[in-house]
Design a protein around this motif. Structure first.
Motif, PDB file in Angstrom:
ATOM      1  N   CYS A  51      -9.643  22.472  59.316  1.00  0.00           N
ATOM      2  CA  CYS A  51      -9.872  21.444  60.706  1.00  0.00           C
ATOM      3  C   CYS A  51     -10.936  21.356  61.041  1.00  0.00           C
ATOM      4  CB  CYS A  51      -8.564  21.392  61.568  1.00  0.00           C
ATOM      5  SG  CYS A  51      -8.410  20.814  63.768  1.00  0.00           S
ATOM      6  N   CYS A  54      -9.941  23.815  65.192  1.00  0.00           N
ATOM      7  CA  CYS A  54      -9.039  25.007  65.343  1.00  0.00           C
ATOM      8  C   CYS A  54      -9.833  25.878  64.430  1.00  0.00           C
ATOM      9  CB  CYS A  54      -7.959  24.797  65.930  1.00  0.00           C
ATOM     10  SG  CYS A  54      -6.764  24.194  64.008  1.00  0.00           S
ATOM     11  N   CYS A  61      -2.801  23.114  61.612  1.00  0.00           N
ATOM     12  CA  CYS A  61      -3.396  22.963  62.992  1.00  0.00           C
ATOM     13  C   CYS A  61      -2.374  21.952  63.799  1.00  0.00           C
ATOM     14  CB  CYS A  61      -4.472  22.040  62.265  1.00  0.00           C
ATOM     15  SG  CYS A  61      -5.083  21.111  63.779  1.00  0.00           S
ATOM     16  N   ARG A  62      -2.959  22.038  65.189  1.00  0.00           N
ATOM     17  CA  ARG A  62      -1.857  21.332  66.003  1.00  0.00           C
ATOM     18  C   ARG A  62      -2.496  20.282  66.961  1.00  0.00           C
ATOM     19  NH1 ARG A  62       1.121  23.190  62.970  1.00  0.00           N
ATOM     20  NH2 ARG A  62       2.421  24.543  62.684  1.00  0.00           N
ATOM     21  N   CYS A  63      -3.693  19.777  66.581  1.00  0.00           N
ATOM     22  CA  CYS A  63      -4.651  19.657  67.657  1.00  0.00           C
ATOM     23  C   CYS A  63      -4.228  18.036  68.017  1.00  0.00           C
ATOM     24  CB  CYS A  63      -6.264  19.333  66.787  1.00  0.00           C
ATOM     25  SG  CYS A  63      -7.274  20.672  66.730  1.00  0.00           S
TER      26      CYS A  63
HETATM   27 ZN    ZN Z   1      -6.752  21.554  64.840  1.00  0.00          ZN
END
Ligand code: ZN
Ligand code: ZN
Length: 253
Positions: A51, A54, A61-63
Motif C-alpha cells: 500500500c 502504510c 494494510c488496514r487503511c
Molecule cells: Zn495501507
C-alpha cells in the motif's frame, strides 16, 4: 471414504483454475487447489504488493478511505490491488469470474485468504475495547447486497457468497442486514463524484445492528461509495470493511 467422495466429485465436476479457467487434473492425494501452477505465483505476487500509504503488503494494510472513515468504518481489510486496465491481473480475473460463476471452491479459497487479516482486525478492535474499559461487542458478518434483478439474472449474489464462506471460516454468523432498494445506473459508467450521488439511499436496513461489530463484505472496493453508503445505513457500533480487491487512487480527498 471422504477422499473417494471428493475425487468422485472432482471427476464429475472437474475444477477450473479461478484465474485462467484452465481445467485442472484431480489429484487423488489432495484436493485440487483453486489456482493452477501458473496463476498461483501471480496471485502471491499481487497480494504482496504494498500500500502506498502504510507501506504494508496489501493483505496486511488496514487503511480506510477518508470518506469511508467518516461513515464509521474503522478498518478496511483487503487482499490485493485491483485496476480495471490491468487485464492480466490475477485479482481482476478472479473478481470478474466470481460475478458469473458460483464456484464454491473459489469463494472458499478467497475466504481462506482473507481470514487471517479479518481475524487480526477483529482482535485489535477487541483489545482496544477492553483497554477502553468495556466488554468487546459481538462480531457478525454482513454484505453489500446486489439488486434483486442482478442477483436473479446471475443466479446468486457474489458478495453474499463471499460473506457466507467467510462466516464458515471464522465462525461469526452471517446476517442479511441490508437490502438494496434502488438500483441506480451501473456504477462503472460514472465518475467518482457521480457514484456517491448514484448510491444515495440505495440501501435500507433489514434489521438493527445496534451493539454489533459488523464485518461488511463486498468483492471489490473502487471509490468506496457503496461501502460508505451501506455503513451510513447501518446502526452498528463498529464497521470493518472487507473486500478482495481495492482500487488505490494516487490522490484522495
Ligand atoms: Zn495501507
Ligand atoms: Zn490458472
Amino acid at each position: 471414504m471422504k477422499r473417494i467422495l471428493r475425487l468422485v466429485c472432482e471427476v464429475l465436476f472437474p475444477p477450473h483454475c479461478a484465474v485462467c479457467d484452465k481445467l485442472m487434473a484431480p489429484d487423488p492425494q489432495k484436493e485440487t487447489p483453486a489456482l493452477c501452477r501458473t496463476c498461483a505465483p501471480l496471485w502471491s505476487r499481487e497480494i504482496a504488493r504494498s500500500c502506498s500509504r502504510c507501506q504494508q503488503p496489501f493483505h496486511e494494510c488496514r487503511c480506510v478511505l477518508p470518506h469511508m472513515k467518516r461513515r464509521g468504518i474503522v478498518a478496511h481489510v483487503k487482499m490485493a490491488p485491483y485496476h480495471d486496465e490491468e487485464e492480466a491481473s490475477a485479482t481482476r480475473r478472479i473478481i470478474l469470474s466470481i460475478k458469473d460463476r458460483a464456484d464454491r471452491r473459489v469463494f472458499r479459497f478467497l475466504a481462506e485468504e482473507l481470514a487471517p487479516g479479518v481475524r487480526a482486525a477483529v482482535k485489535s478492535a477487541e483489545e482496544r475495547e477492553i483497554r477502553e474499559g468495556h466488554a468487546p461487542c459481538r462480531t457478525v458478518i454482513s454484505f453489500l447486497p446486489r439488486s434483486k434483478r442482478t442477483a436473479a439474472r446471475v443466479g446468486f449474489d457474489q458478495a453474499q457468497e463471499l460473506a457466507r464462506a467467510l462466516s464458515w471460516q471464522l465462525g461469526y454468523p452471517c446476517l442479511s442486514l441490508l437490502k438494496r432498494v434502488r438500483d441506480g445506473v451501473p456504477q462503472k459508467l460514472l465518475s467518482r463524484e457521480a457514484r456517491v450521488e448514484n448510491l444515495k439511499g440505495a440501501f435500507a436496513p433489514l434489521s438493527s445492528a445496534k451493539g454489533l461489530r459488523v464485518l461488511l463484505v463486498d468483492d471489490l472496493v473502487t471509490t468506496g461509495a457503496g461501502m460508505a453508503e451501506a455503513a451510513d445505513t447501518l446502526d452498528a457500533d463498529e464497521i470493518v470493511a472487507v473486500s478482495i480487491g481495492f482500487t488505490e487512487k494516487k490522490k484522495e480527498k
